[in-house]
Design a protein around this motif. Structure first.
Motif, PDB file in Angstrom:
ATOM      1  N   ASP A   1       0.859  -1.184   0.000  1.00  0.00           N
ATOM      2  CA  ASP A   1       0.000   0.000   0.000  1.00  0.00           C
ATOM      3  C   ASP A   1       0.900   1.240   0.000  1.00  0.00           C
ATOM      4  OD1 ASP A   1      -1.817   2.040   0.445  1.00  0.00           O
ATOM      5  OD2 ASP A   1      -3.020   0.887   1.866  1.00  0.00           O
ATOM      6  N   GLY A   2       1.344   1.632  -1.179  1.00  0.00           N
ATOM      7  CA  GLY A   2       2.277   2.737  -1.297  1.00  0.00           C
ATOM      8  C   GLY A   2       1.728   4.052  -0.796  1.00  0.00           C
ATOM      9  N   GLU A   3       0.456   4.307  -1.043  1.00  0.00           N
ATOM     10  CA  GLU A   3      -0.130   5.577  -0.617  1.00  0.00           C
ATOM     11  C   GLU A   3      -0.181   5.673   0.905  1.00  0.00           C
ATOM     12  OE1 GLU A   3      -1.221   9.330  -1.170  1.00  0.00           O
ATOM     13  OE2 GLU A   3      -0.609   7.928  -2.752  1.00  0.00           O
ATOM     14  N   ARG A   4      -0.533   4.575   1.563  1.00  0.00           N
ATOM     15  CA  ARG A   4      -0.548   4.585   3.033  1.00  0.00           C
ATOM     16  C   ARG A   4       0.867   4.740   3.581  1.00  0.00           C
ATOM     17  NH1 ARG A   4      -0.969   0.003   6.730  1.00  0.00           N
ATOM     18  NH2 ARG A   4      -1.550  -1.317   4.970  1.00  0.00           N
ATOM     19  N   ALA A   5       1.830   4.114   2.928  1.00  0.00           N
ATOM     20  CA  ALA A   5       3.222   4.256   3.357  1.00  0.00           C
ATOM     21  C   ALA A   5       3.671   5.709   3.237  1.00  0.00           C
ATOM     22  CB  ALA A   5       4.123   3.348   2.522  1.00  0.00           C
ATOM     23  N   ARG A   6       3.260   6.362   2.152  1.00  0.00           N
ATOM     24  CA  ARG A   6       3.639   7.764   1.952  1.00  0.00           C
ATOM     25  C   ARG A   6       3.032   8.663   3.023  1.00  0.00           C
ATOM     26  NH1 ARG A   6       1.419  12.202   0.199  1.00  0.00           N
ATOM     27  NH2 ARG A   6      -0.509  11.157  -0.430  1.00  0.00           N
ATOM     28  N   THR A   7       1.721   8.555   3.237  1.00  0.00           N
ATOM     29  CA  THR A   7       1.070   9.444   4.203  1.00  0.00           C
ATOM     30  C   THR A   7       1.578   9.183   5.623  1.00  0.00           C
ATOM     31  OG1 THR A   7      -0.806   7.905   4.393  1.00  0.00           O
ATOM     32  CG2 THR A   7      -1.010   9.702   2.815  1.00  0.00           C
ATOM     33  N   THR A   8       1.837   7.931   5.959  1.00  0.00           N
ATOM     34  CA  THR A   8       2.358   7.611   7.289  1.00  0.00           C
ATOM     35  C   THR A   8       3.747   8.202   7.480  1.00  0.00           C
ATOM     36  OG1 THR A   8       1.100   5.537   7.260  1.00  0.00           O
ATOM     37  CG2 THR A   8       2.810   5.744   8.927  1.00  0.00           C
ATOM     38  N   THR A   9       4.565   8.164   6.434  1.00  0.00           N
ATOM     39  CA  THR A   9       5.901   8.750   6.498  1.00  0.00           C
ATOM     40  C   THR A   9       5.824  10.263   6.660  1.00  0.00           C
ATOM     41  OG1 THR A   9       6.828   6.975   5.143  1.00  0.00           O
ATOM     42  CG2 THR A   9       8.087   9.028   5.257  1.00  0.00           C
ATOM     43  N   GLU A  10       4.937  10.899   5.916  1.00  0.00           N
ATOM     44  CA  GLU A  10       4.781  12.349   6.033  1.00  0.00           C
ATOM     45  C   GLU A  10       4.282  12.734   7.427  1.00  0.00           C
ATOM     46  OE1 GLU A  10       2.197  13.281   2.799  1.00  0.00           O
ATOM     47  OE2 GLU A  10       3.811  13.278   1.305  1.00  0.00           O
ATOM     48  N   GLU A  11       3.386  11.929   7.983  1.00  0.00           N
ATOM     49  CA  GLU A  11       2.904  12.192   9.344  1.00  0.00           C
ATOM     50  C   GLU A  11       4.038  12.051  10.360  1.00  0.00           C
ATOM     51  OE1 GLU A  11      -0.206   9.377   9.728  1.00  0.00           O
ATOM     52  OE2 GLU A  11      -1.642  10.521   8.504  1.00  0.00           O
ATOM     53  N   HIS A  12       4.903  11.069  10.142  1.00  0.00           N
ATOM     54  CA  HIS A  12       6.047  10.874  11.039  1.00  0.00           C
ATOM     55  C   HIS A  12       6.983  12.081  10.976  1.00  0.00           C
ATOM     56  CE1 HIS A  12       9.161   9.072  13.355  1.00  0.00           C
ATOM     57  NE2 HIS A  12       9.956   8.817  12.337  1.00  0.00           N
ATOM     58  N   ALA A  13       7.239  12.580   9.771  1.00  0.00           N
ATOM     59  CA  ALA A  13       8.084  13.766   9.627  1.00  0.00           C
ATOM     60  C   ALA A  13       7.455  14.962  10.336  1.00  0.00           C
ATOM     61  CB  ALA A  13       8.307  14.081   8.148  1.00  0.00           C
TER      62      ALA A  13
END
Length: 243
Positions: free
Chosen positions: A213-225
């Motif tokens: 799930d690339g989109e979930r991975a992206r949003t989760t990474t942005e939230e972590h940042a």
């Protein structure tokens, strides 16, 4: 761990010895090259980095003078990493205090965008072995007790994500950004709450990649940042108020 291969991508032409030394010293600081690790030979480094052997020798001299490398002659010899044992909290505090909040936010936004894209591509491209390496890095982060160990393990996680994206350019970009962002947000790992939150978010990123799930991975990474920025911002304000 395959991430260090990006350390030895070709460098630009200007001030090459300094750039090579900086590339390797950044990798040591982030824990991508570990204490006691033997570097490739001078000809191998020259070929990988696209520079002359003389440039490599100049760069290694710089690193030896900074006590980041030791050279051993004879059979079994070579250049070996001498990683600093601990991270000076005062140095991290001074680095954070010396950064304007608007610059801190801008840098974290940039990091989130680049690392987020790497996570998205990892979700689309990663193999099971890639996910295994990432989970191993997260396990290392969870087990880390000292600030230095947490700092280095936390830096390794996004680099493993970028490596799983199978993009040398993105991996290099993430490493470069880590050298800028890491010292500014590193104090977020000092307290146990920040450490646990970082582990939780990294596991969520790994789960999204494992689920393709690339989109979930992206949003989760942005939230972590974003979370790292908020913790660093609050610490910045707290330190300012004490002065």
């Amino acid at each position: 761990m395959r991430a260090p291969s990006a350390v030895f991508e070709p460098v630009a032409t200007h001030g090459r010895a300094t750039l090579v030394a900086r590339r390797i010293s950044d990798a040591i600081g982030l824990g991508l090259l570990v204490d006691g690790e033997r570097l490739p030979s001078e000809p191998q480094l020259a070929g990988a980095l696209g520079v002359s052997i003389a440039t490599v020798r100049d760069a290694l001299t710089i690193l030896r003078e900074r006590e980041l490398l030791r050279t051993q002659r004879g059979r079994g010899g070579g250049s070996f990493v001498q990683a600093p044992g601990e991270i000076a909290v005062a140095v991290l505090e001074a680095r954070l205090l010396g950064t304007a909040l608007v610059d801190l936010r801008d840098l974290c936004d940039h990091y989130g965008a680049v690392a987020g894209m790497a996570a998205k591509l990892a979700g689309e491209r990663a193999a099971d072995d890639d996910v295994g390496l990432l989970r191993g890095a997260i396990d290392e982060l969870e087990a880390a007790g000292s600030l230095a160990a947490r700092y280095r393990a936390a830096a390794r996680c996004p680099v493993e994500v970028a490596a799983a994206a199978q993009s040398a350019q993105l991996t290099g970009a993430v490493i470069a950004l880590q050298t800028e962002v890491g010292p500014l947000v590193g104090l977020a790992y000092r307290d146990d709450d920040g450490h646990r939150e970082a582990v939780r978010r990294q596991r969520a990123i790994a789960d999204a990649i494992a689920d393709a799930d690339g989109e979930r991975a992206r949003t989760t990474t942005e939230e972590h940042a974003g979370e790292l920025y908020r913790r660093a911002r609050d610490l910045h304000r707290e330190m300012r108020s004490r002065r």
